[in-house]
Design a protein around this motif. Sequence first.
Motif, PDB file in Angstrom:
ATOM      1  N   SER A 115       0.840  -1.207  -0.015  1.00 37.19           N
ATOM      2  CA  SER A 115       0.123  -0.013   0.000  1.00 37.19           C
ATOM      3  C   SER A 115       0.930   1.214  -0.070  1.00 37.19           C
ATOM      4  O   SER A 115       0.650   2.169  -0.579  1.00 37.19           O
ATOM      5  N   LEU A 116       1.888   1.358   0.800  1.00 41.78           N
ATOM      6  CA  LEU A 116       3.082   2.373   0.535  1.00 41.78           C
ATOM      7  C   LEU A 116       3.355   2.666  -0.827  1.00 41.78           C
ATOM      8  O   LEU A 116       3.719   3.648  -1.210  1.00 41.78           O
ATOM      9  N   ILE A 117       3.790   1.505  -1.562  1.00 41.11           N
ATOM     10  CA  ILE A 117       4.485   1.846  -2.861  1.00 41.11           C
ATOM     11  C   ILE A 117       3.271   2.060  -3.784  1.00 41.11           C
ATOM     12  O   ILE A 117       3.538   3.109  -4.434  1.00 41.11           O
ATOM     13  N   ALA A 118       2.105   1.924  -3.643  1.00 43.48           N
ATOM     14  CA  ALA A 118       0.912   2.440  -4.466  1.00 43.48           C
ATOM     15  C   ALA A 118       0.835   3.646  -4.014  1.00 43.48           C
ATOM     16  O   ALA A 118       0.563   4.585  -4.995  1.00 43.48           O
ATOM     17  N   VAL A 119       0.510   4.170  -2.807  1.00 42.83           N
ATOM     18  CA  VAL A 119       0.614   5.638  -2.520  1.00 42.83           C
ATOM     19  C   VAL A 119       1.570   6.365  -2.877  1.00 42.83           C
ATOM     20  O   VAL A 119       1.242   7.667  -3.569  1.00 42.83           O
ATOM     21  N   ALA A 120       2.782   5.932  -2.821  1.00 44.24           N
ATOM     22  CA  ALA A 120       4.220   6.825  -2.941  1.00 44.24           C
ATOM     23  C   ALA A 120       4.166   6.917  -4.750  1.00 44.24           C
ATOM     24  O   ALA A 120       4.461   7.986  -5.254  1.00 44.24           O
ATOM     25  N   ALA A 121       3.472   5.961  -5.604  1.00 43.06           N
ATOM     26  CA  ALA A 121       3.534   6.059  -7.022  1.00 43.06           C
ATOM     27  C   ALA A 121       2.525   7.224  -7.409  1.00 43.06           C
ATOM     28  O   ALA A 121       2.843   7.813  -8.109  1.00 43.06           O
ATOM     29  N   VAL A 122       1.307   7.219  -6.758  1.00 45.91           N
ATOM     30  CA  VAL A 122       0.424   8.175  -7.179  1.00 45.91           C
ATOM     31  C   VAL A 122       1.141   9.610  -6.712  1.00 45.91           C
ATOM     32  O   VAL A 122       0.946  10.554  -7.685  1.00 45.91           O
ATOM     33  N   ALA A 123       1.377   9.817  -5.457  1.00 50.22           N
ATOM     34  CA  ALA A 123       2.068  10.965  -5.267  1.00 50.22           C
ATOM     35  C   ALA A 123       3.325  11.339  -6.247  1.00 50.22           C
ATOM     36  O   ALA A 123       3.360  12.536  -6.558  1.00 50.22           O
ATOM     37  N   ALA A 124       3.998  10.522  -6.310  1.00 46.04           N
ATOM     38  CA  ALA A 124       5.152  10.887  -7.280  1.00 46.04           C
ATOM     39  C   ALA A 124       4.646  11.286  -8.828  1.00 46.04           C
ATOM     40  O   ALA A 124       5.371  12.335  -9.467  1.00 46.04           O
ATOM     41  N   ILE A 125       3.613  10.764  -9.326  1.00 42.73           N
ATOM     42  CA  ILE A 125       3.255  11.122 -10.835  1.00 42.73           C
ATOM     43  C   ILE A 125       2.680  12.589 -10.576  1.00 42.73           C
ATOM     44  O   ILE A 125       2.913  13.406 -11.442  1.00 42.73           O
ATOM     45  N   GLY A 126       2.057  12.815  -9.405  1.00 39.95           N
ATOM     46  CA  GLY A 126       1.451  14.095  -9.408  1.00 39.95           C
ATOM     47  C   GLY A 126       2.482  15.017  -9.112  1.00 39.95           C
ATOM     48  O   GLY A 126       2.729  16.118  -9.724  1.00 39.95           O
ATOM     49  N   SER A 127       3.541  14.807  -8.272  1.00 37.44           N
ATOM     50  CA  SER A 127       4.638  15.723  -8.134  1.00 37.44           C
ATOM     51  C   SER A 127       5.496  15.779  -9.208  1.00 37.44           C
ATOM     52  O   SER A 127       5.749  17.314  -9.351  1.00 37.44           O
ATOM     53  N   GLY A 128       5.677  14.993  -9.970  1.00 34.37           N
ATOM     54  CA  GLY A 128       6.361  15.063 -11.246  1.00 34.37           C
ATOM     55  C   GLY A 128       5.959  15.970 -12.272  1.00 34.37           C
ATOM     56  O   GLY A 128       6.553  16.945 -12.754  1.00 34.37           O
ATOM     57  N   GLY A 129       4.621  15.786 -12.367  1.00 33.27           N
ATOM     58  CA  GLY A 129       3.826  16.481 -13.228  1.00 33.27           C
ATOM     59  C   GLY A 129       3.626  18.050 -13.029  1.00 33.27           C
ATOM     60  O   GLY A 129       3.787  18.959 -13.714  1.00 33.27           O
ATOM     61  N   THR A 130       3.551  18.288 -11.360  1.00 33.04           N
ATOM     62  CA  THR A 130       3.390  19.689 -11.061  1.00 33.04           C
ATOM     63  C   THR A 130       4.545  20.492 -11.360  1.00 33.04           C
ATOM     64  O   THR A 130       4.665  21.822 -11.728  1.00 33.04           O
ATOM     65  N   SER A 131       5.761  19.555 -11.097  1.00 27.74           N
ATOM     66  CA  SER A 131       7.100  20.334 -11.176  1.00 27.74           C
ATOM     67  C   SER A 131       7.357  20.877 -12.836  1.00 27.74           C
ATOM     68  O   SER A 131       7.837  21.877 -12.769  1.00 27.74           O
ATOM     69  N   SER A 132       7.138  20.103 -13.507  1.00 26.79           N
ATOM     70  CA  SER A 132       7.331  20.047 -14.679  1.00 26.79           C
ATOM     71  C   SER A 132       6.485  21.046 -15.631  1.00 26.79           C
ATOM     72  O   SER A 132       6.881  22.021 -16.301  1.00 26.79           O
ATOM     73  N   ALA A 133       5.230  20.831 -15.234  1.00 28.86           N
ATOM     74  CA  ALA A 133       4.277  21.943 -15.914  1.00 28.86           C
ATOM     75  C   ALA A 133       4.278  23.471 -15.405  1.00 28.86           C
ATOM     76  O   ALA A 133       4.024  24.323 -15.957  1.00 28.86           O
ATOM     77  N   ARG A 134       4.841  23.538 -13.910  1.00 30.27           N
ATOM     78  CA  ARG A 134       5.107  24.555 -13.395  1.00 30.27           C
ATOM     79  C   ARG A 134       6.334  25.329 -13.945  1.00 30.27           C
ATOM     80  O   ARG A 134       6.328  26.508 -14.154  1.00 30.27           O
ATOM     81  N   GLY A 135       7.230  24.467 -14.415  1.00 30.43           N
ATOM     82  CA  GLY A 135       8.426  24.903 -15.145  1.00 30.43           C
ATOM     83  C   GLY A 135       7.992  25.641 -16.425  1.00 30.43           C
ATOM     84  O   GLY A 135       8.432  26.681 -16.934  1.00 30.43           O
ATOM     85  N   ALA A 136       7.253  24.891 -17.244  1.00 30.41           N
ATOM     86  CA  ALA A 136       6.584  25.610 -18.421  1.00 30.41           C
ATOM     87  C   ALA A 136       5.727  26.798 -18.188  1.00 30.41           C
ATOM     88  O   ALA A 136       5.776  27.905 -19.121  1.00 30.41           O
ATOM     89  N   MET A 137       4.805  26.896 -17.053  1.00 28.02           N
ATOM     90  CA  MET A 137       4.159  28.267 -16.593  1.00 28.02           C
ATOM     91  C   MET A 137       5.066  29.362 -16.343  1.00 28.02           C
ATOM     92  O   MET A 137       4.886  30.471 -16.899  1.00 28.02           O
ATOM     93  N   ILE A 138       6.398  29.043 -15.624  1.00 29.95           N
ATOM     94  CA  ILE A 138       7.161  30.094 -15.563  1.00 29.95           C
ATOM     95  C   ILE A 138       7.651  30.558 -16.782  1.00 29.95           C
ATOM     96  O   ILE A 138       8.054  31.828 -16.862  1.00 29.95           O
TER      97      ILE A 138
END
Length: 423
Positions: A115-138
Amino acid sequence: MKTVGPDAGRLTRIRATLRGPEDRRQQVLARATIVNTIGMGMFLSAGTIFLIRFTGLSPATVGLGLTIGSLIGVGAGVLVGDLADRRGSREVVIAAMVLEAVGSICLLLVDNLWSLIAVAAVAAIGSGGTSSARGAMIGVVAEEGKGARLRSYLRAVTNVGLAIGTLSAAVALAIDTRPAYVFLIVTDATTFLIAAAILSRLPHLPPTRVAKLDDAVEKERKWIALRDRHYLMLTVAAAVASLQYWVLVQALPVWIVFETDAPRSMAALVLFIASIAVAAMQVPATRSIDGPASAARLITMSGPLFLIAWTMMALSGGTVAWVAIALLLVAVLVHSLAEVWQAGGTFELSFALAQSKAQGQYQGVMGLGQSIAAAVAPAIVIPLCLNGGLYGWVALGVVVAVAGFVCALIERHWARSRPVPVT
């Protein structure tokens, strides 16, 4: 066959259409950032300790679960960054933040490794997407040539939010009950949603690349960042250097709680001090950055400071409480200056070595490296620092210092390989 492609002036024209409310857009971005990071400050200070104390998992198992889960989501940043370039960054950032909120709240359901692996995967997908898309926004919101400066400012704002969050975490650590930790996690998830709502006030930001290219152009230009050898080498070196972040937010809190005689609340207090110090130093300490070369120099200078700071942290174990507290406080201040130099220099290089029309894709590649580092960090920094003692801390410092030096070498080679302007 229809041939349509972005030209060199596309980003300039986009900025021109948005020129009027530029300050307001940056203010909205700053507000969303500070709200988001208040919750992050809460969780970063105590999240790993919550998982160790209330899920029945050992420190090594928690580190392994976070690593495996994060590795599952490491490729998301590149894909989401490219989507932001082609569709517009505002909506993509909002969607990624909502996914991060889901990952955060689901931490309360963790009761085994899977369950920890599954939750960490969801959080990682969201975090990676936020970081790169925010870079495009900047890249769209900032004036030409000022993307790294805006990002450094936002990082200062980020540390203000982290400082506020760590104060609440200090209270929870002192109480040390499951309800107190649950409050931190729920608040963390809520801040992602509030930040997404704030960003929804921004206008639609047009894409910097066309959504559909013909087959020939698509093959040649779709993944330009993945064929840029200088940027790929920089990404690898910067990823190794970024292990320093996880020493502070993961290894140090656990070290303080389990290996020193300092009060338990110091695990949050040191992060509060670091956040305030970074917020205060971020802009003035990086004012000397006026291009890639000066940025590379600061990255190189940061390595020896990390080594000094981590040696003092290691020496805090096995001493009386007041000595441990003194060593930790001085070490965190030294670490903060090194962090500011490294972060500011890396931000500048990540924008300077990228092609402007594909900032989201390039920032996604950089984020991919950071995500891999974040994924493997728990399995490296926690066991190495806790089990390796002084030798483990020093070894990690040497690795990070060498990685910073490599970043400077890459910048120098990139500068020499650029075509000489025709006069």
